[in-house]
Motif scaffolding. Structure first.
Motif, PDB file in Angstrom:
ATOM      1  N   ARG A 236      11.661  -1.809  -4.388  1.00 49.13           N
ATOM      2  CA  ARG A 236      10.020  -1.164  -3.489  1.00 49.13           C
ATOM      3  C   ARG A 236       9.513  -1.551  -2.630  1.00 49.13           C
ATOM      4  NH1 ARG A 236       7.158   0.621  -8.489  1.00 49.13           N
ATOM      5  NH2 ARG A 236       6.153   1.696  -6.918  1.00 49.13           N
TER       6      ARG A 236
ATOM      7  N   PRO B  67      -2.388  -4.839  -5.373  1.00 47.38           N
ATOM      8  CA  PRO B  67      -2.431  -3.693  -5.180  1.00 47.38           C
ATOM      9  C   PRO B  67      -3.829  -3.081  -5.551  1.00 47.38           C
ATOM     10  CG  PRO B  67      -0.582  -3.911  -5.812  1.00 47.38           C
ATOM     11  CD  PRO B  67      -1.077  -5.013  -5.469  1.00 47.38           C
TER      12      PRO B  67
ATOM     13  N   ASN C 169      -7.258  -0.845  -6.922  1.00 47.81           N
ATOM     14  CA  ASN C 169      -8.690   0.359  -7.016  1.00 47.81           C
ATOM     15  C   ASN C 169      -9.850   0.014  -7.694  1.00 47.81           C
ATOM     16  OD1 ASN C 169      -6.592   2.599  -6.495  1.00 47.81           O
ATOM     17  ND2 ASN C 169      -5.797   1.821  -8.240  1.00 47.81           N
TER      18      ASN C 169
ATOM     19  N   GLU D  93       0.516  -1.015  -0.014  1.00 47.61           N
ATOM     20  CA  GLU D  93      -0.156   0.210  -0.386  1.00 47.61           C
ATOM     21  C   GLU D  93       0.733   1.621   0.057  1.00 47.61           C
ATOM     22  OE1 GLU D  93      -3.983  -1.739   2.598  1.00 47.61           O
ATOM     23  OE2 GLU D  93      -2.600  -0.622   3.002  1.00 47.61           O
ATOM     24  N   GLN D  94       1.900   0.672   0.460  1.00 50.58           N
ATOM     25  CA  GLN D  94       3.005   2.268   0.494  1.00 50.58           C
ATOM     26  C   GLN D  94       3.867   2.340  -0.258  1.00 50.58           C
ATOM     27  OE1 GLN D  94       5.937   2.054   3.899  1.00 50.58           O
ATOM     28  NE2 GLN D  94       3.697   1.205   5.472  1.00 50.58           N
ATOM     29  N   THR D  95       3.748   1.415  -1.894  1.00 54.05           N
ATOM     30  CA  THR D  95       5.236   1.451  -2.294  1.00 54.05           C
ATOM     31  C   THR D  95       4.124   2.298  -3.771  1.00 54.05           C
ATOM     32  OG1 THR D  95       6.008   0.092  -1.333  1.00 54.05           O
ATOM     33  CG2 THR D  95       6.377   0.310  -3.961  1.00 54.05           C
ATOM     34  N   PHE D  96       2.524   1.019  -4.014  1.00 58.15           N
ATOM     35  CA  PHE D  96       1.698   1.740  -5.334  1.00 58.15           C
ATOM     36  C   PHE D  96       1.179   2.324  -5.422  1.00 58.15           C
ATOM     37  CE2 PHE D  96       4.745  -2.766  -5.563  1.00 58.15           C
ATOM     38  CZ  PHE D  96       4.797  -2.620  -6.674  1.00 58.15           C
ATOM     39  N   ASP D  97       0.454   3.127  -6.005  1.00 58.24           N
ATOM     40  CA  ASP D  97      -1.095   4.225  -6.335  1.00 58.24           C
ATOM     41  C   ASP D  97      -1.969   2.926  -6.049  1.00 58.24           C
ATOM     42  OD1 ASP D  97      -2.257   6.285  -6.360  1.00 58.24           O
ATOM     43  OD2 ASP D  97      -1.896   7.126  -8.531  1.00 58.24           O
ATOM     44  N   CYS D  98      -3.332   3.288  -4.882  1.00 59.12           N
ATOM     45  CA  CYS D  98      -3.494   1.848  -4.707  1.00 59.12           C
ATOM     46  C   CYS D  98      -4.643   2.203  -4.131  1.00 59.12           C
ATOM     47  CB  CYS D  98      -3.456   0.863  -5.100  1.00 59.12           C
ATOM     48  SG  CYS D  98      -2.481   0.208  -3.268  1.00 59.12           S
ATOM     49  N   ASN D  99      -5.952   2.218  -3.987  1.00 54.10           N
ATOM     50  CA  ASN D  99      -6.499   1.923  -2.731  1.00 54.10           C
ATOM     51  C   ASN D  99      -6.295   1.424  -1.656  1.00 54.10           C
ATOM     52  OD1 ASN D  99      -9.550   1.468  -1.353  1.00 54.10           O
ATOM     53  ND2 ASN D  99      -9.768   3.530  -2.213  1.00 54.10           N
ATOM     54  N   ARG D 100      -5.978   0.569  -1.789  1.00 47.94           N
ATOM     55  CA  ARG D 100      -5.951  -0.646  -0.587  1.00 47.94           C
ATOM     56  C   ARG D 100      -5.312  -2.055  -1.770  1.00 47.94           C
ATOM     57  NH1 ARG D 100     -10.719  -1.164   2.484  1.00 47.94           N
ATOM     58  NH2 ARG D 100     -10.690   0.723   1.082  1.00 47.94           N
ATOM     59  N   CYS D 101      -4.634  -2.269  -0.548  1.00 53.46           N
ATOM     60  CA  CYS D 101      -3.901  -4.066  -1.071  1.00 53.46           C
ATOM     61  C   CYS D 101      -5.422  -5.031  -0.928  1.00 53.46           C
ATOM     62  CB  CYS D 101      -2.837  -4.387  -0.182  1.00 53.46           C
ATOM     63  SG  CYS D 101      -2.183  -6.012  -0.414  1.00 53.46           S
TER      64      CYS D 101
END
Length: 129
Positions: free
Chosen positions: A124, A97, A99, A71-79
């Protein structure tokens, strides 16, 4: 011996994310999206809900910091998390990850990433742990 046991034993190379005495996490080399990680118990069990009670909860506790790192590494709403288990007869869960719910659609075409791209993704996620 399953494909995943061969990966755990180092007979097949992988992009390892984390490991302890009971579990192993590594990048899916044919991911739904970048950052797709597989988490497997080291004991060979075919079906997820046949994992011994003593370790099934620990599997989620092992996966939790990896999910947070995703979640910190990728542009996503959640894992997102999914258990499918049809391709390899070794219980595992997918951390992806997401959206939208469609990001967990395993019928979609998988990404084809280069070894360099996979290594960069691995670095990453590991850095965020």
């Amino acid at each position: 011996m399953t494909l995943f046991t061969k990966i755990i034993d180092g007979q097949i190379p992988s992009y390892k994310i984390a490991e302890n005495d009971r579990f192993f996490a590594f990048l899916d080399i044919f991911p739904l999206v970048e950052g797709h990680v597989l988490v497997v118990p080291k004991v060979e069990v075919d079906k997820f809900f046949d994992i011994p009670d003593a370790i099934i909860g620990e599997l989620l506790l092992f996966a939790k910091p990896i999910a947070k790192a995703i979640e910190q590494t990728f542009d996503c709403n959640r894992c997102g998390i999914s258990v499918v288990g049809l391709e390899v007869p070794h219980a595992h869960l997918h951390l992806v990850p997401i959206n939208s719910a469609d990001d967990l659609n395993f019928n979609r075409p998988k990404l084809k990433l280069s070894p360099e791209e996979l290594k960069a993704i691995q670095q990453r996620i590991v850095a965020a742990l």
